[in-house]
Every structure is written in C-alpha cells, then in structure tokens.
Design a protein around this motif. Structure first.
Motif, mmCIF file in Angstrom:
data_model
loop_
_atom_site.group_PDB
_atom_site.id
_atom_site.type_symbol
_atom_site.label_atom_id
_atom_site.label_comp_id
_atom_site.label_asym_id
_atom_site.label_seq_id
_atom_site.Cartn_x
_atom_site.Cartn_y
_atom_site.Cartn_z
ATOM 1 N N ALA A 135 54.616 55.430 62.335
ATOM 2 C CA ALA A 135 54.915 55.691 61.064
ATOM 3 C C ALA A 135 54.432 54.536 60.259
ATOM 4 C CB ALA A 135 56.652 55.370 60.772
ATOM 5 N N ALA A 136 54.090 53.597 60.797
ATOM 6 C CA ALA A 136 53.403 52.271 59.994
ATOM 7 C C ALA A 136 52.037 52.624 59.872
ATOM 8 C CB ALA A 136 53.611 51.103 60.718
ATOM 9 N N LEU A 137 51.273 53.357 60.630
ATOM 10 C CA LEU A 137 49.916 53.445 60.587
ATOM 11 C C LEU A 137 49.912 54.964 59.848
ATOM 12 C CD1 LEU A 137 48.934 53.459 64.452
ATOM 13 C CD2 LEU A 137 47.959 52.050 62.736
ATOM 14 N N THR A 138 50.748 55.871 59.992
ATOM 15 C CA THR A 138 50.580 56.722 58.731
ATOM 16 C C THR A 138 50.787 56.343 57.459
ATOM 17 O OG1 THR A 138 51.557 58.362 60.536
ATOM 18 C CG2 THR A 138 51.519 58.997 58.313
ATOM 19 N N SER A 139 51.615 55.413 57.102
ATOM 20 C CA SER A 139 51.671 54.852 55.635
ATOM 21 C C SER A 139 50.637 54.477 55.248
ATOM 22 C CB SER A 139 53.004 54.044 55.772
ATOM 23 O OG SER A 139 52.356 52.967 56.224
ATOM 24 N N THR A 140 49.485 54.134 56.018
ATOM 25 C CA THR A 140 48.076 53.468 55.183
ATOM 26 C C THR A 140 47.566 54.584 54.639
ATOM 27 O OG1 THR A 140 46.918 53.882 57.199
ATOM 28 C CG2 THR A 140 48.165 51.988 57.212
ATOM 29 N N LEU A 141 48.001 55.959 54.925
ATOM 30 C CA LEU A 141 47.172 57.027 53.992
ATOM 31 C C LEU A 141 47.813 57.061 52.464
ATOM 32 C CD1 LEU A 141 47.092 60.047 56.438
ATOM 33 C CD2 LEU A 141 45.469 58.319 56.056
ATOM 34 N N ALA A 142 48.737 56.469 52.416
ATOM 35 C CA ALA A 142 49.357 56.501 50.822
ATOM 36 C C ALA A 142 48.324 55.931 49.764
ATOM 37 C CB ALA A 142 50.652 55.756 50.680
ATOM 38 N N GLY A 143 48.165 56.693 49.056
ATOM 39 C CA GLY A 143 47.021 56.241 47.744
ATOM 40 C C GLY A 143 45.811 56.011 48.522
ATOM 41 N N ALA A 144 45.191 56.615 49.628
ATOM 42 C CA ALA A 144 43.859 56.251 50.191
ATOM 43 C C ALA A 144 43.296 57.717 50.449
ATOM 44 C CB ALA A 144 44.150 55.705 51.452
ATOM 45 N N ALA A 202 42.062 59.416 54.422
ATOM 46 C CA ALA A 202 42.758 60.694 54.826
ATOM 47 C C ALA A 202 41.778 61.656 55.300
ATOM 48 C CB ALA A 202 43.570 61.381 53.702
ATOM 49 N N THR A 203 40.482 61.695 54.467
ATOM 50 C CA THR A 203 39.420 62.412 54.856
ATOM 51 C C THR A 203 38.610 61.963 55.941
ATOM 52 O OG1 THR A 203 38.930 63.172 52.508
ATOM 53 C CG2 THR A 203 36.846 63.320 54.092
ATOM 54 N N LEU A 204 38.368 60.733 56.266
ATOM 55 C CA LEU A 204 37.742 60.131 57.250
ATOM 56 C C LEU A 204 38.400 60.126 58.597
ATOM 57 C CD1 LEU A 204 35.977 57.001 55.758
ATOM 58 C CD2 LEU A 204 35.158 59.405 56.085
ATOM 59 N N ALA A 205 39.903 60.063 58.530
ATOM 60 C CA ALA A 205 40.640 60.018 59.934
ATOM 61 C C ALA A 205 40.360 61.105 60.708
ATOM 62 C CB ALA A 205 42.187 60.088 59.466
ATOM 63 N N ALA A 206 40.193 60.724 61.969
ATOM 64 C CA ALA A 206 39.951 61.635 63.020
ATOM 65 C C ALA A 206 40.936 61.388 64.328
ATOM 66 C CB ALA A 206 38.276 61.633 63.248
ATOM 67 N N GLY A 207 39.990 61.598 65.309
ATOM 68 C CA GLY A 207 40.906 61.538 66.494
ATOM 69 C C GLY A 207 41.615 60.360 66.972
ATOM 70 N N GLY A 213 47.118 58.470 67.522
ATOM 71 C CA GLY A 213 47.887 57.368 67.155
ATOM 72 C C GLY A 213 49.158 57.468 66.593
ATOM 73 N N THR A 214 48.984 58.799 65.579
ATOM 74 C CA THR A 214 50.176 58.789 64.843
ATOM 75 C C THR A 214 50.927 60.205 65.039
ATOM 76 O OG1 THR A 214 48.647 60.238 63.276
ATOM 77 C CG2 THR A 214 49.014 57.650 62.860
#
Length: 317
Positions: free
Chosen positions: A184-193, A197-202, A207-208
C-alpha cells in the motif's frame, strides 16, 4: 461428510466448490442476497440463514471477515458440530470462540488467495498445493477433531501445517500483513505522479500486487493482529532507516551490498525444497514440533500421518 460453509466470498466460495467437487454434501450461506443467488445459480444448496445452513451438518467452516465473526458465532449458538474458520488471524478468533462457548473449535487459515474477490472469483482448485494452517493448542485442541479437518483438507490437495494461534499470528504478520502495508505504501507513490505510473513495470507490479486486495480486508487483518504487525513493522522500518543512512556514506555501494547479498540469498532459497517424506503418529507435541520445523502433513490415515519437512540448511544464514 455433511459440511456447511458460512460466507461465500473468494475463500468461502472456493471451499464450497472444492468440497462439493470432492463429493461432500455441502450447504452454504452468505449475508448478501446477491451472493446467495449467484451460488444457487452455480448449482449449490444455499440456505437463507446460518442456522439453517449448519442444521444437520458435522462441520461448519466460517469464512467471513474478522469483524463479522461475533455475529456468525452468535447465530451458531447451540451448534454441536465441529467449527473451523479461514480467518487470517487466529488469536482473536480463538478468543471469540471461547467467549461464545463454541464446544468444538479448531482454528484454520488457508494460505491461498488472489487479488480478486467474491463468489464470482471462486475456484475449486484454489487450495491445491497451498498451505492450510490448522491450529493446535496443547491443552485445548481435541486431537480427533484436528485429525478430522486435517484429513478433509489434505484430501483437497493442501499441505496442513500444525502450529499454535500465537505462532501463526507472529508468522503471518511477517510474511503477509506487513507486506500488504508495504504494498500500500509503495502504491501510494503513484499519487500525482503520472510519469511514474507510465514507467512502472515488473518490479512495481510484483511489489504491489496485494495492494489490489479489498481495503477493508487488509484493514481488518492488520488491525486484528496489531501487536505482531506493529513489532514486525518496527523491524522493517529499522532496516529501511539503516539502508537510507548507508546511502549517505562515502561508499554507499559497499555499505549496502552485504545486506542486499543476504536478502538475495534468502529469496533465492525460497520456497523451501521438500526433504524426504516421513511418517508419524499424531499427538500435540509431535504436531507442533513438525509445524515449528516448517513441516507439513500431506495425508491422514487414522492417527498415522504422512509428513514432509523442508531441507534444513537453506535458511541458516
């Protein structure tokens, strides 16, 4: 065997379907009318209340979130069959069973699931090859009841691990509950970013993954196991702070490398490789020794158990 399943979400629905496919006489109930209709449409015998569902059965499996357990246990007042559950924390469930005077109770937890939820996601093969914890409390668990459930679940293809409720809760805080919070903490780093979100991959996906679990389920299991989760979070946070500080060193690569090499070795040695099959006669002390060694039961024949233990030298570092 005549078995009732109370709660027909992913785990309860999968259990209902697996038991029916194995030839058991299964009834079910869910508090949600739409879920009951969905299960009926799939060909299962679904009743309109928990007392109706358990009437005449030998085993009742409760598959509802922890906050709903008191209501279900109250509904089962007077039930004389064997009660088990699938809740991801065991100490609080054991306390609730005692509080409600459940005469025959063995806590359980199948270590299986997906990010999906609801009866529509139920899979009769969900538990095949999975670990199923069945709690053994040295001075209160009836061995015959424990063996009944171990025989039932190993016949579904599971590996039954016998440990106490407290040992279970300590372990799952480390390998399940804290990972949900980290995801949940790692996923929250996508907020406003949006770029992230586009670069996130494997690595981000893996991890999430469990952050996609229903938020109320994550909250219930972590809050229900709060002391152990708090303790394990402290340990993880201490490691992260150490790594953060190491990165400010004049030679950060050399500083963090030993920690990373150790974690790499541990991850590469997981899951544990089974050792040689064994046999044992069931008693509480022997069962707990098996579970504490990381071993499991593969089949039950009377009081004789077929067992397996992991290789013992792969997690020594």
């Amino acid at each position: 065997m005549r078995i009732a399943v109370i709660g027909l979400g992913l785990i309860g629905g999968s259990l209902l379907r697996a038991l029916a496919a194995a030839g058991h006489e299964v009834t079910g109930f869910d508090a949600d009318p739409a879920t009951r209709e969905l299960a009926r449409a799939a060909g299962h015998r679904i009743l309109d209340s928990a007392p109706e569902a358990v009437d005449g059965t030998e085993v009742a499996a409760i598959a509802v979130p922890l906050p709903h357990l008191p209501r279900v246990l109250a509904d089962l007042a007077g039930y004389r069959g064997l009660v088990t559950d699938v809740t991801s924390v065991k100490g609080p469930v054991r306390a609730l069973a005692d509080e409600h005077g459940v005469p025959r109770f063995v806590g359980g937890h199948p270590m299986a699931g997906t990010a999906a939820s609801g009866f529509a996601a139920a899979d009769p093969d969900l538990f095949r090859g999975a670990i199923w914890v069945l709690c053994v409390e040295p001075h209160s668990t009836d061995l015959a009841d424990w063996l009944t459930l171990a025989r039932l679940f190993t016949a579904l293809g599971t590996r039954v691990v016998p440990i106490t409720a407290d040992e279970h809760d300590d372990a799952v805080a480390r390998i399940s509950h804290v990972p949900h919070l980290l995801a949940a903490a790692l996923t929250s780093t996508l907020a406003g970013a949006p770029l992230s979100a586009t670069l996130a991959a494997g690595s981000f996906r893996d991890g999430t993954r469990v952050a996609g679990t229903r938020a109320e389920l994550i909250a219930a299991m972590c809050a229900g196991n709060a002391p152990a989760v708090h303790r394990e979070l402290d340990a993880v946070i201490a490691d992260l702070i150490r790594l953060r500080d190491d990165l400010t060193d004049t030679a950060p690569t050399a500083k963090i490398l030993p920690y990373l090499e150790k974690s790499t070795k541990l991850r590469q040695s997981w899951p544990p490789t089974p050792g040689a099959p064994g046999r044992m006669t069931a008693d509480a002390d022997a069962l707990l020794a098996l579970g504490r060694s990381g071993g499991w039961v593969t089949s039950v024949d009377g009081t004789e158990l077929s067992t397996m233990r992991p290789e013992t030298d792969r997690f020594s570092s």
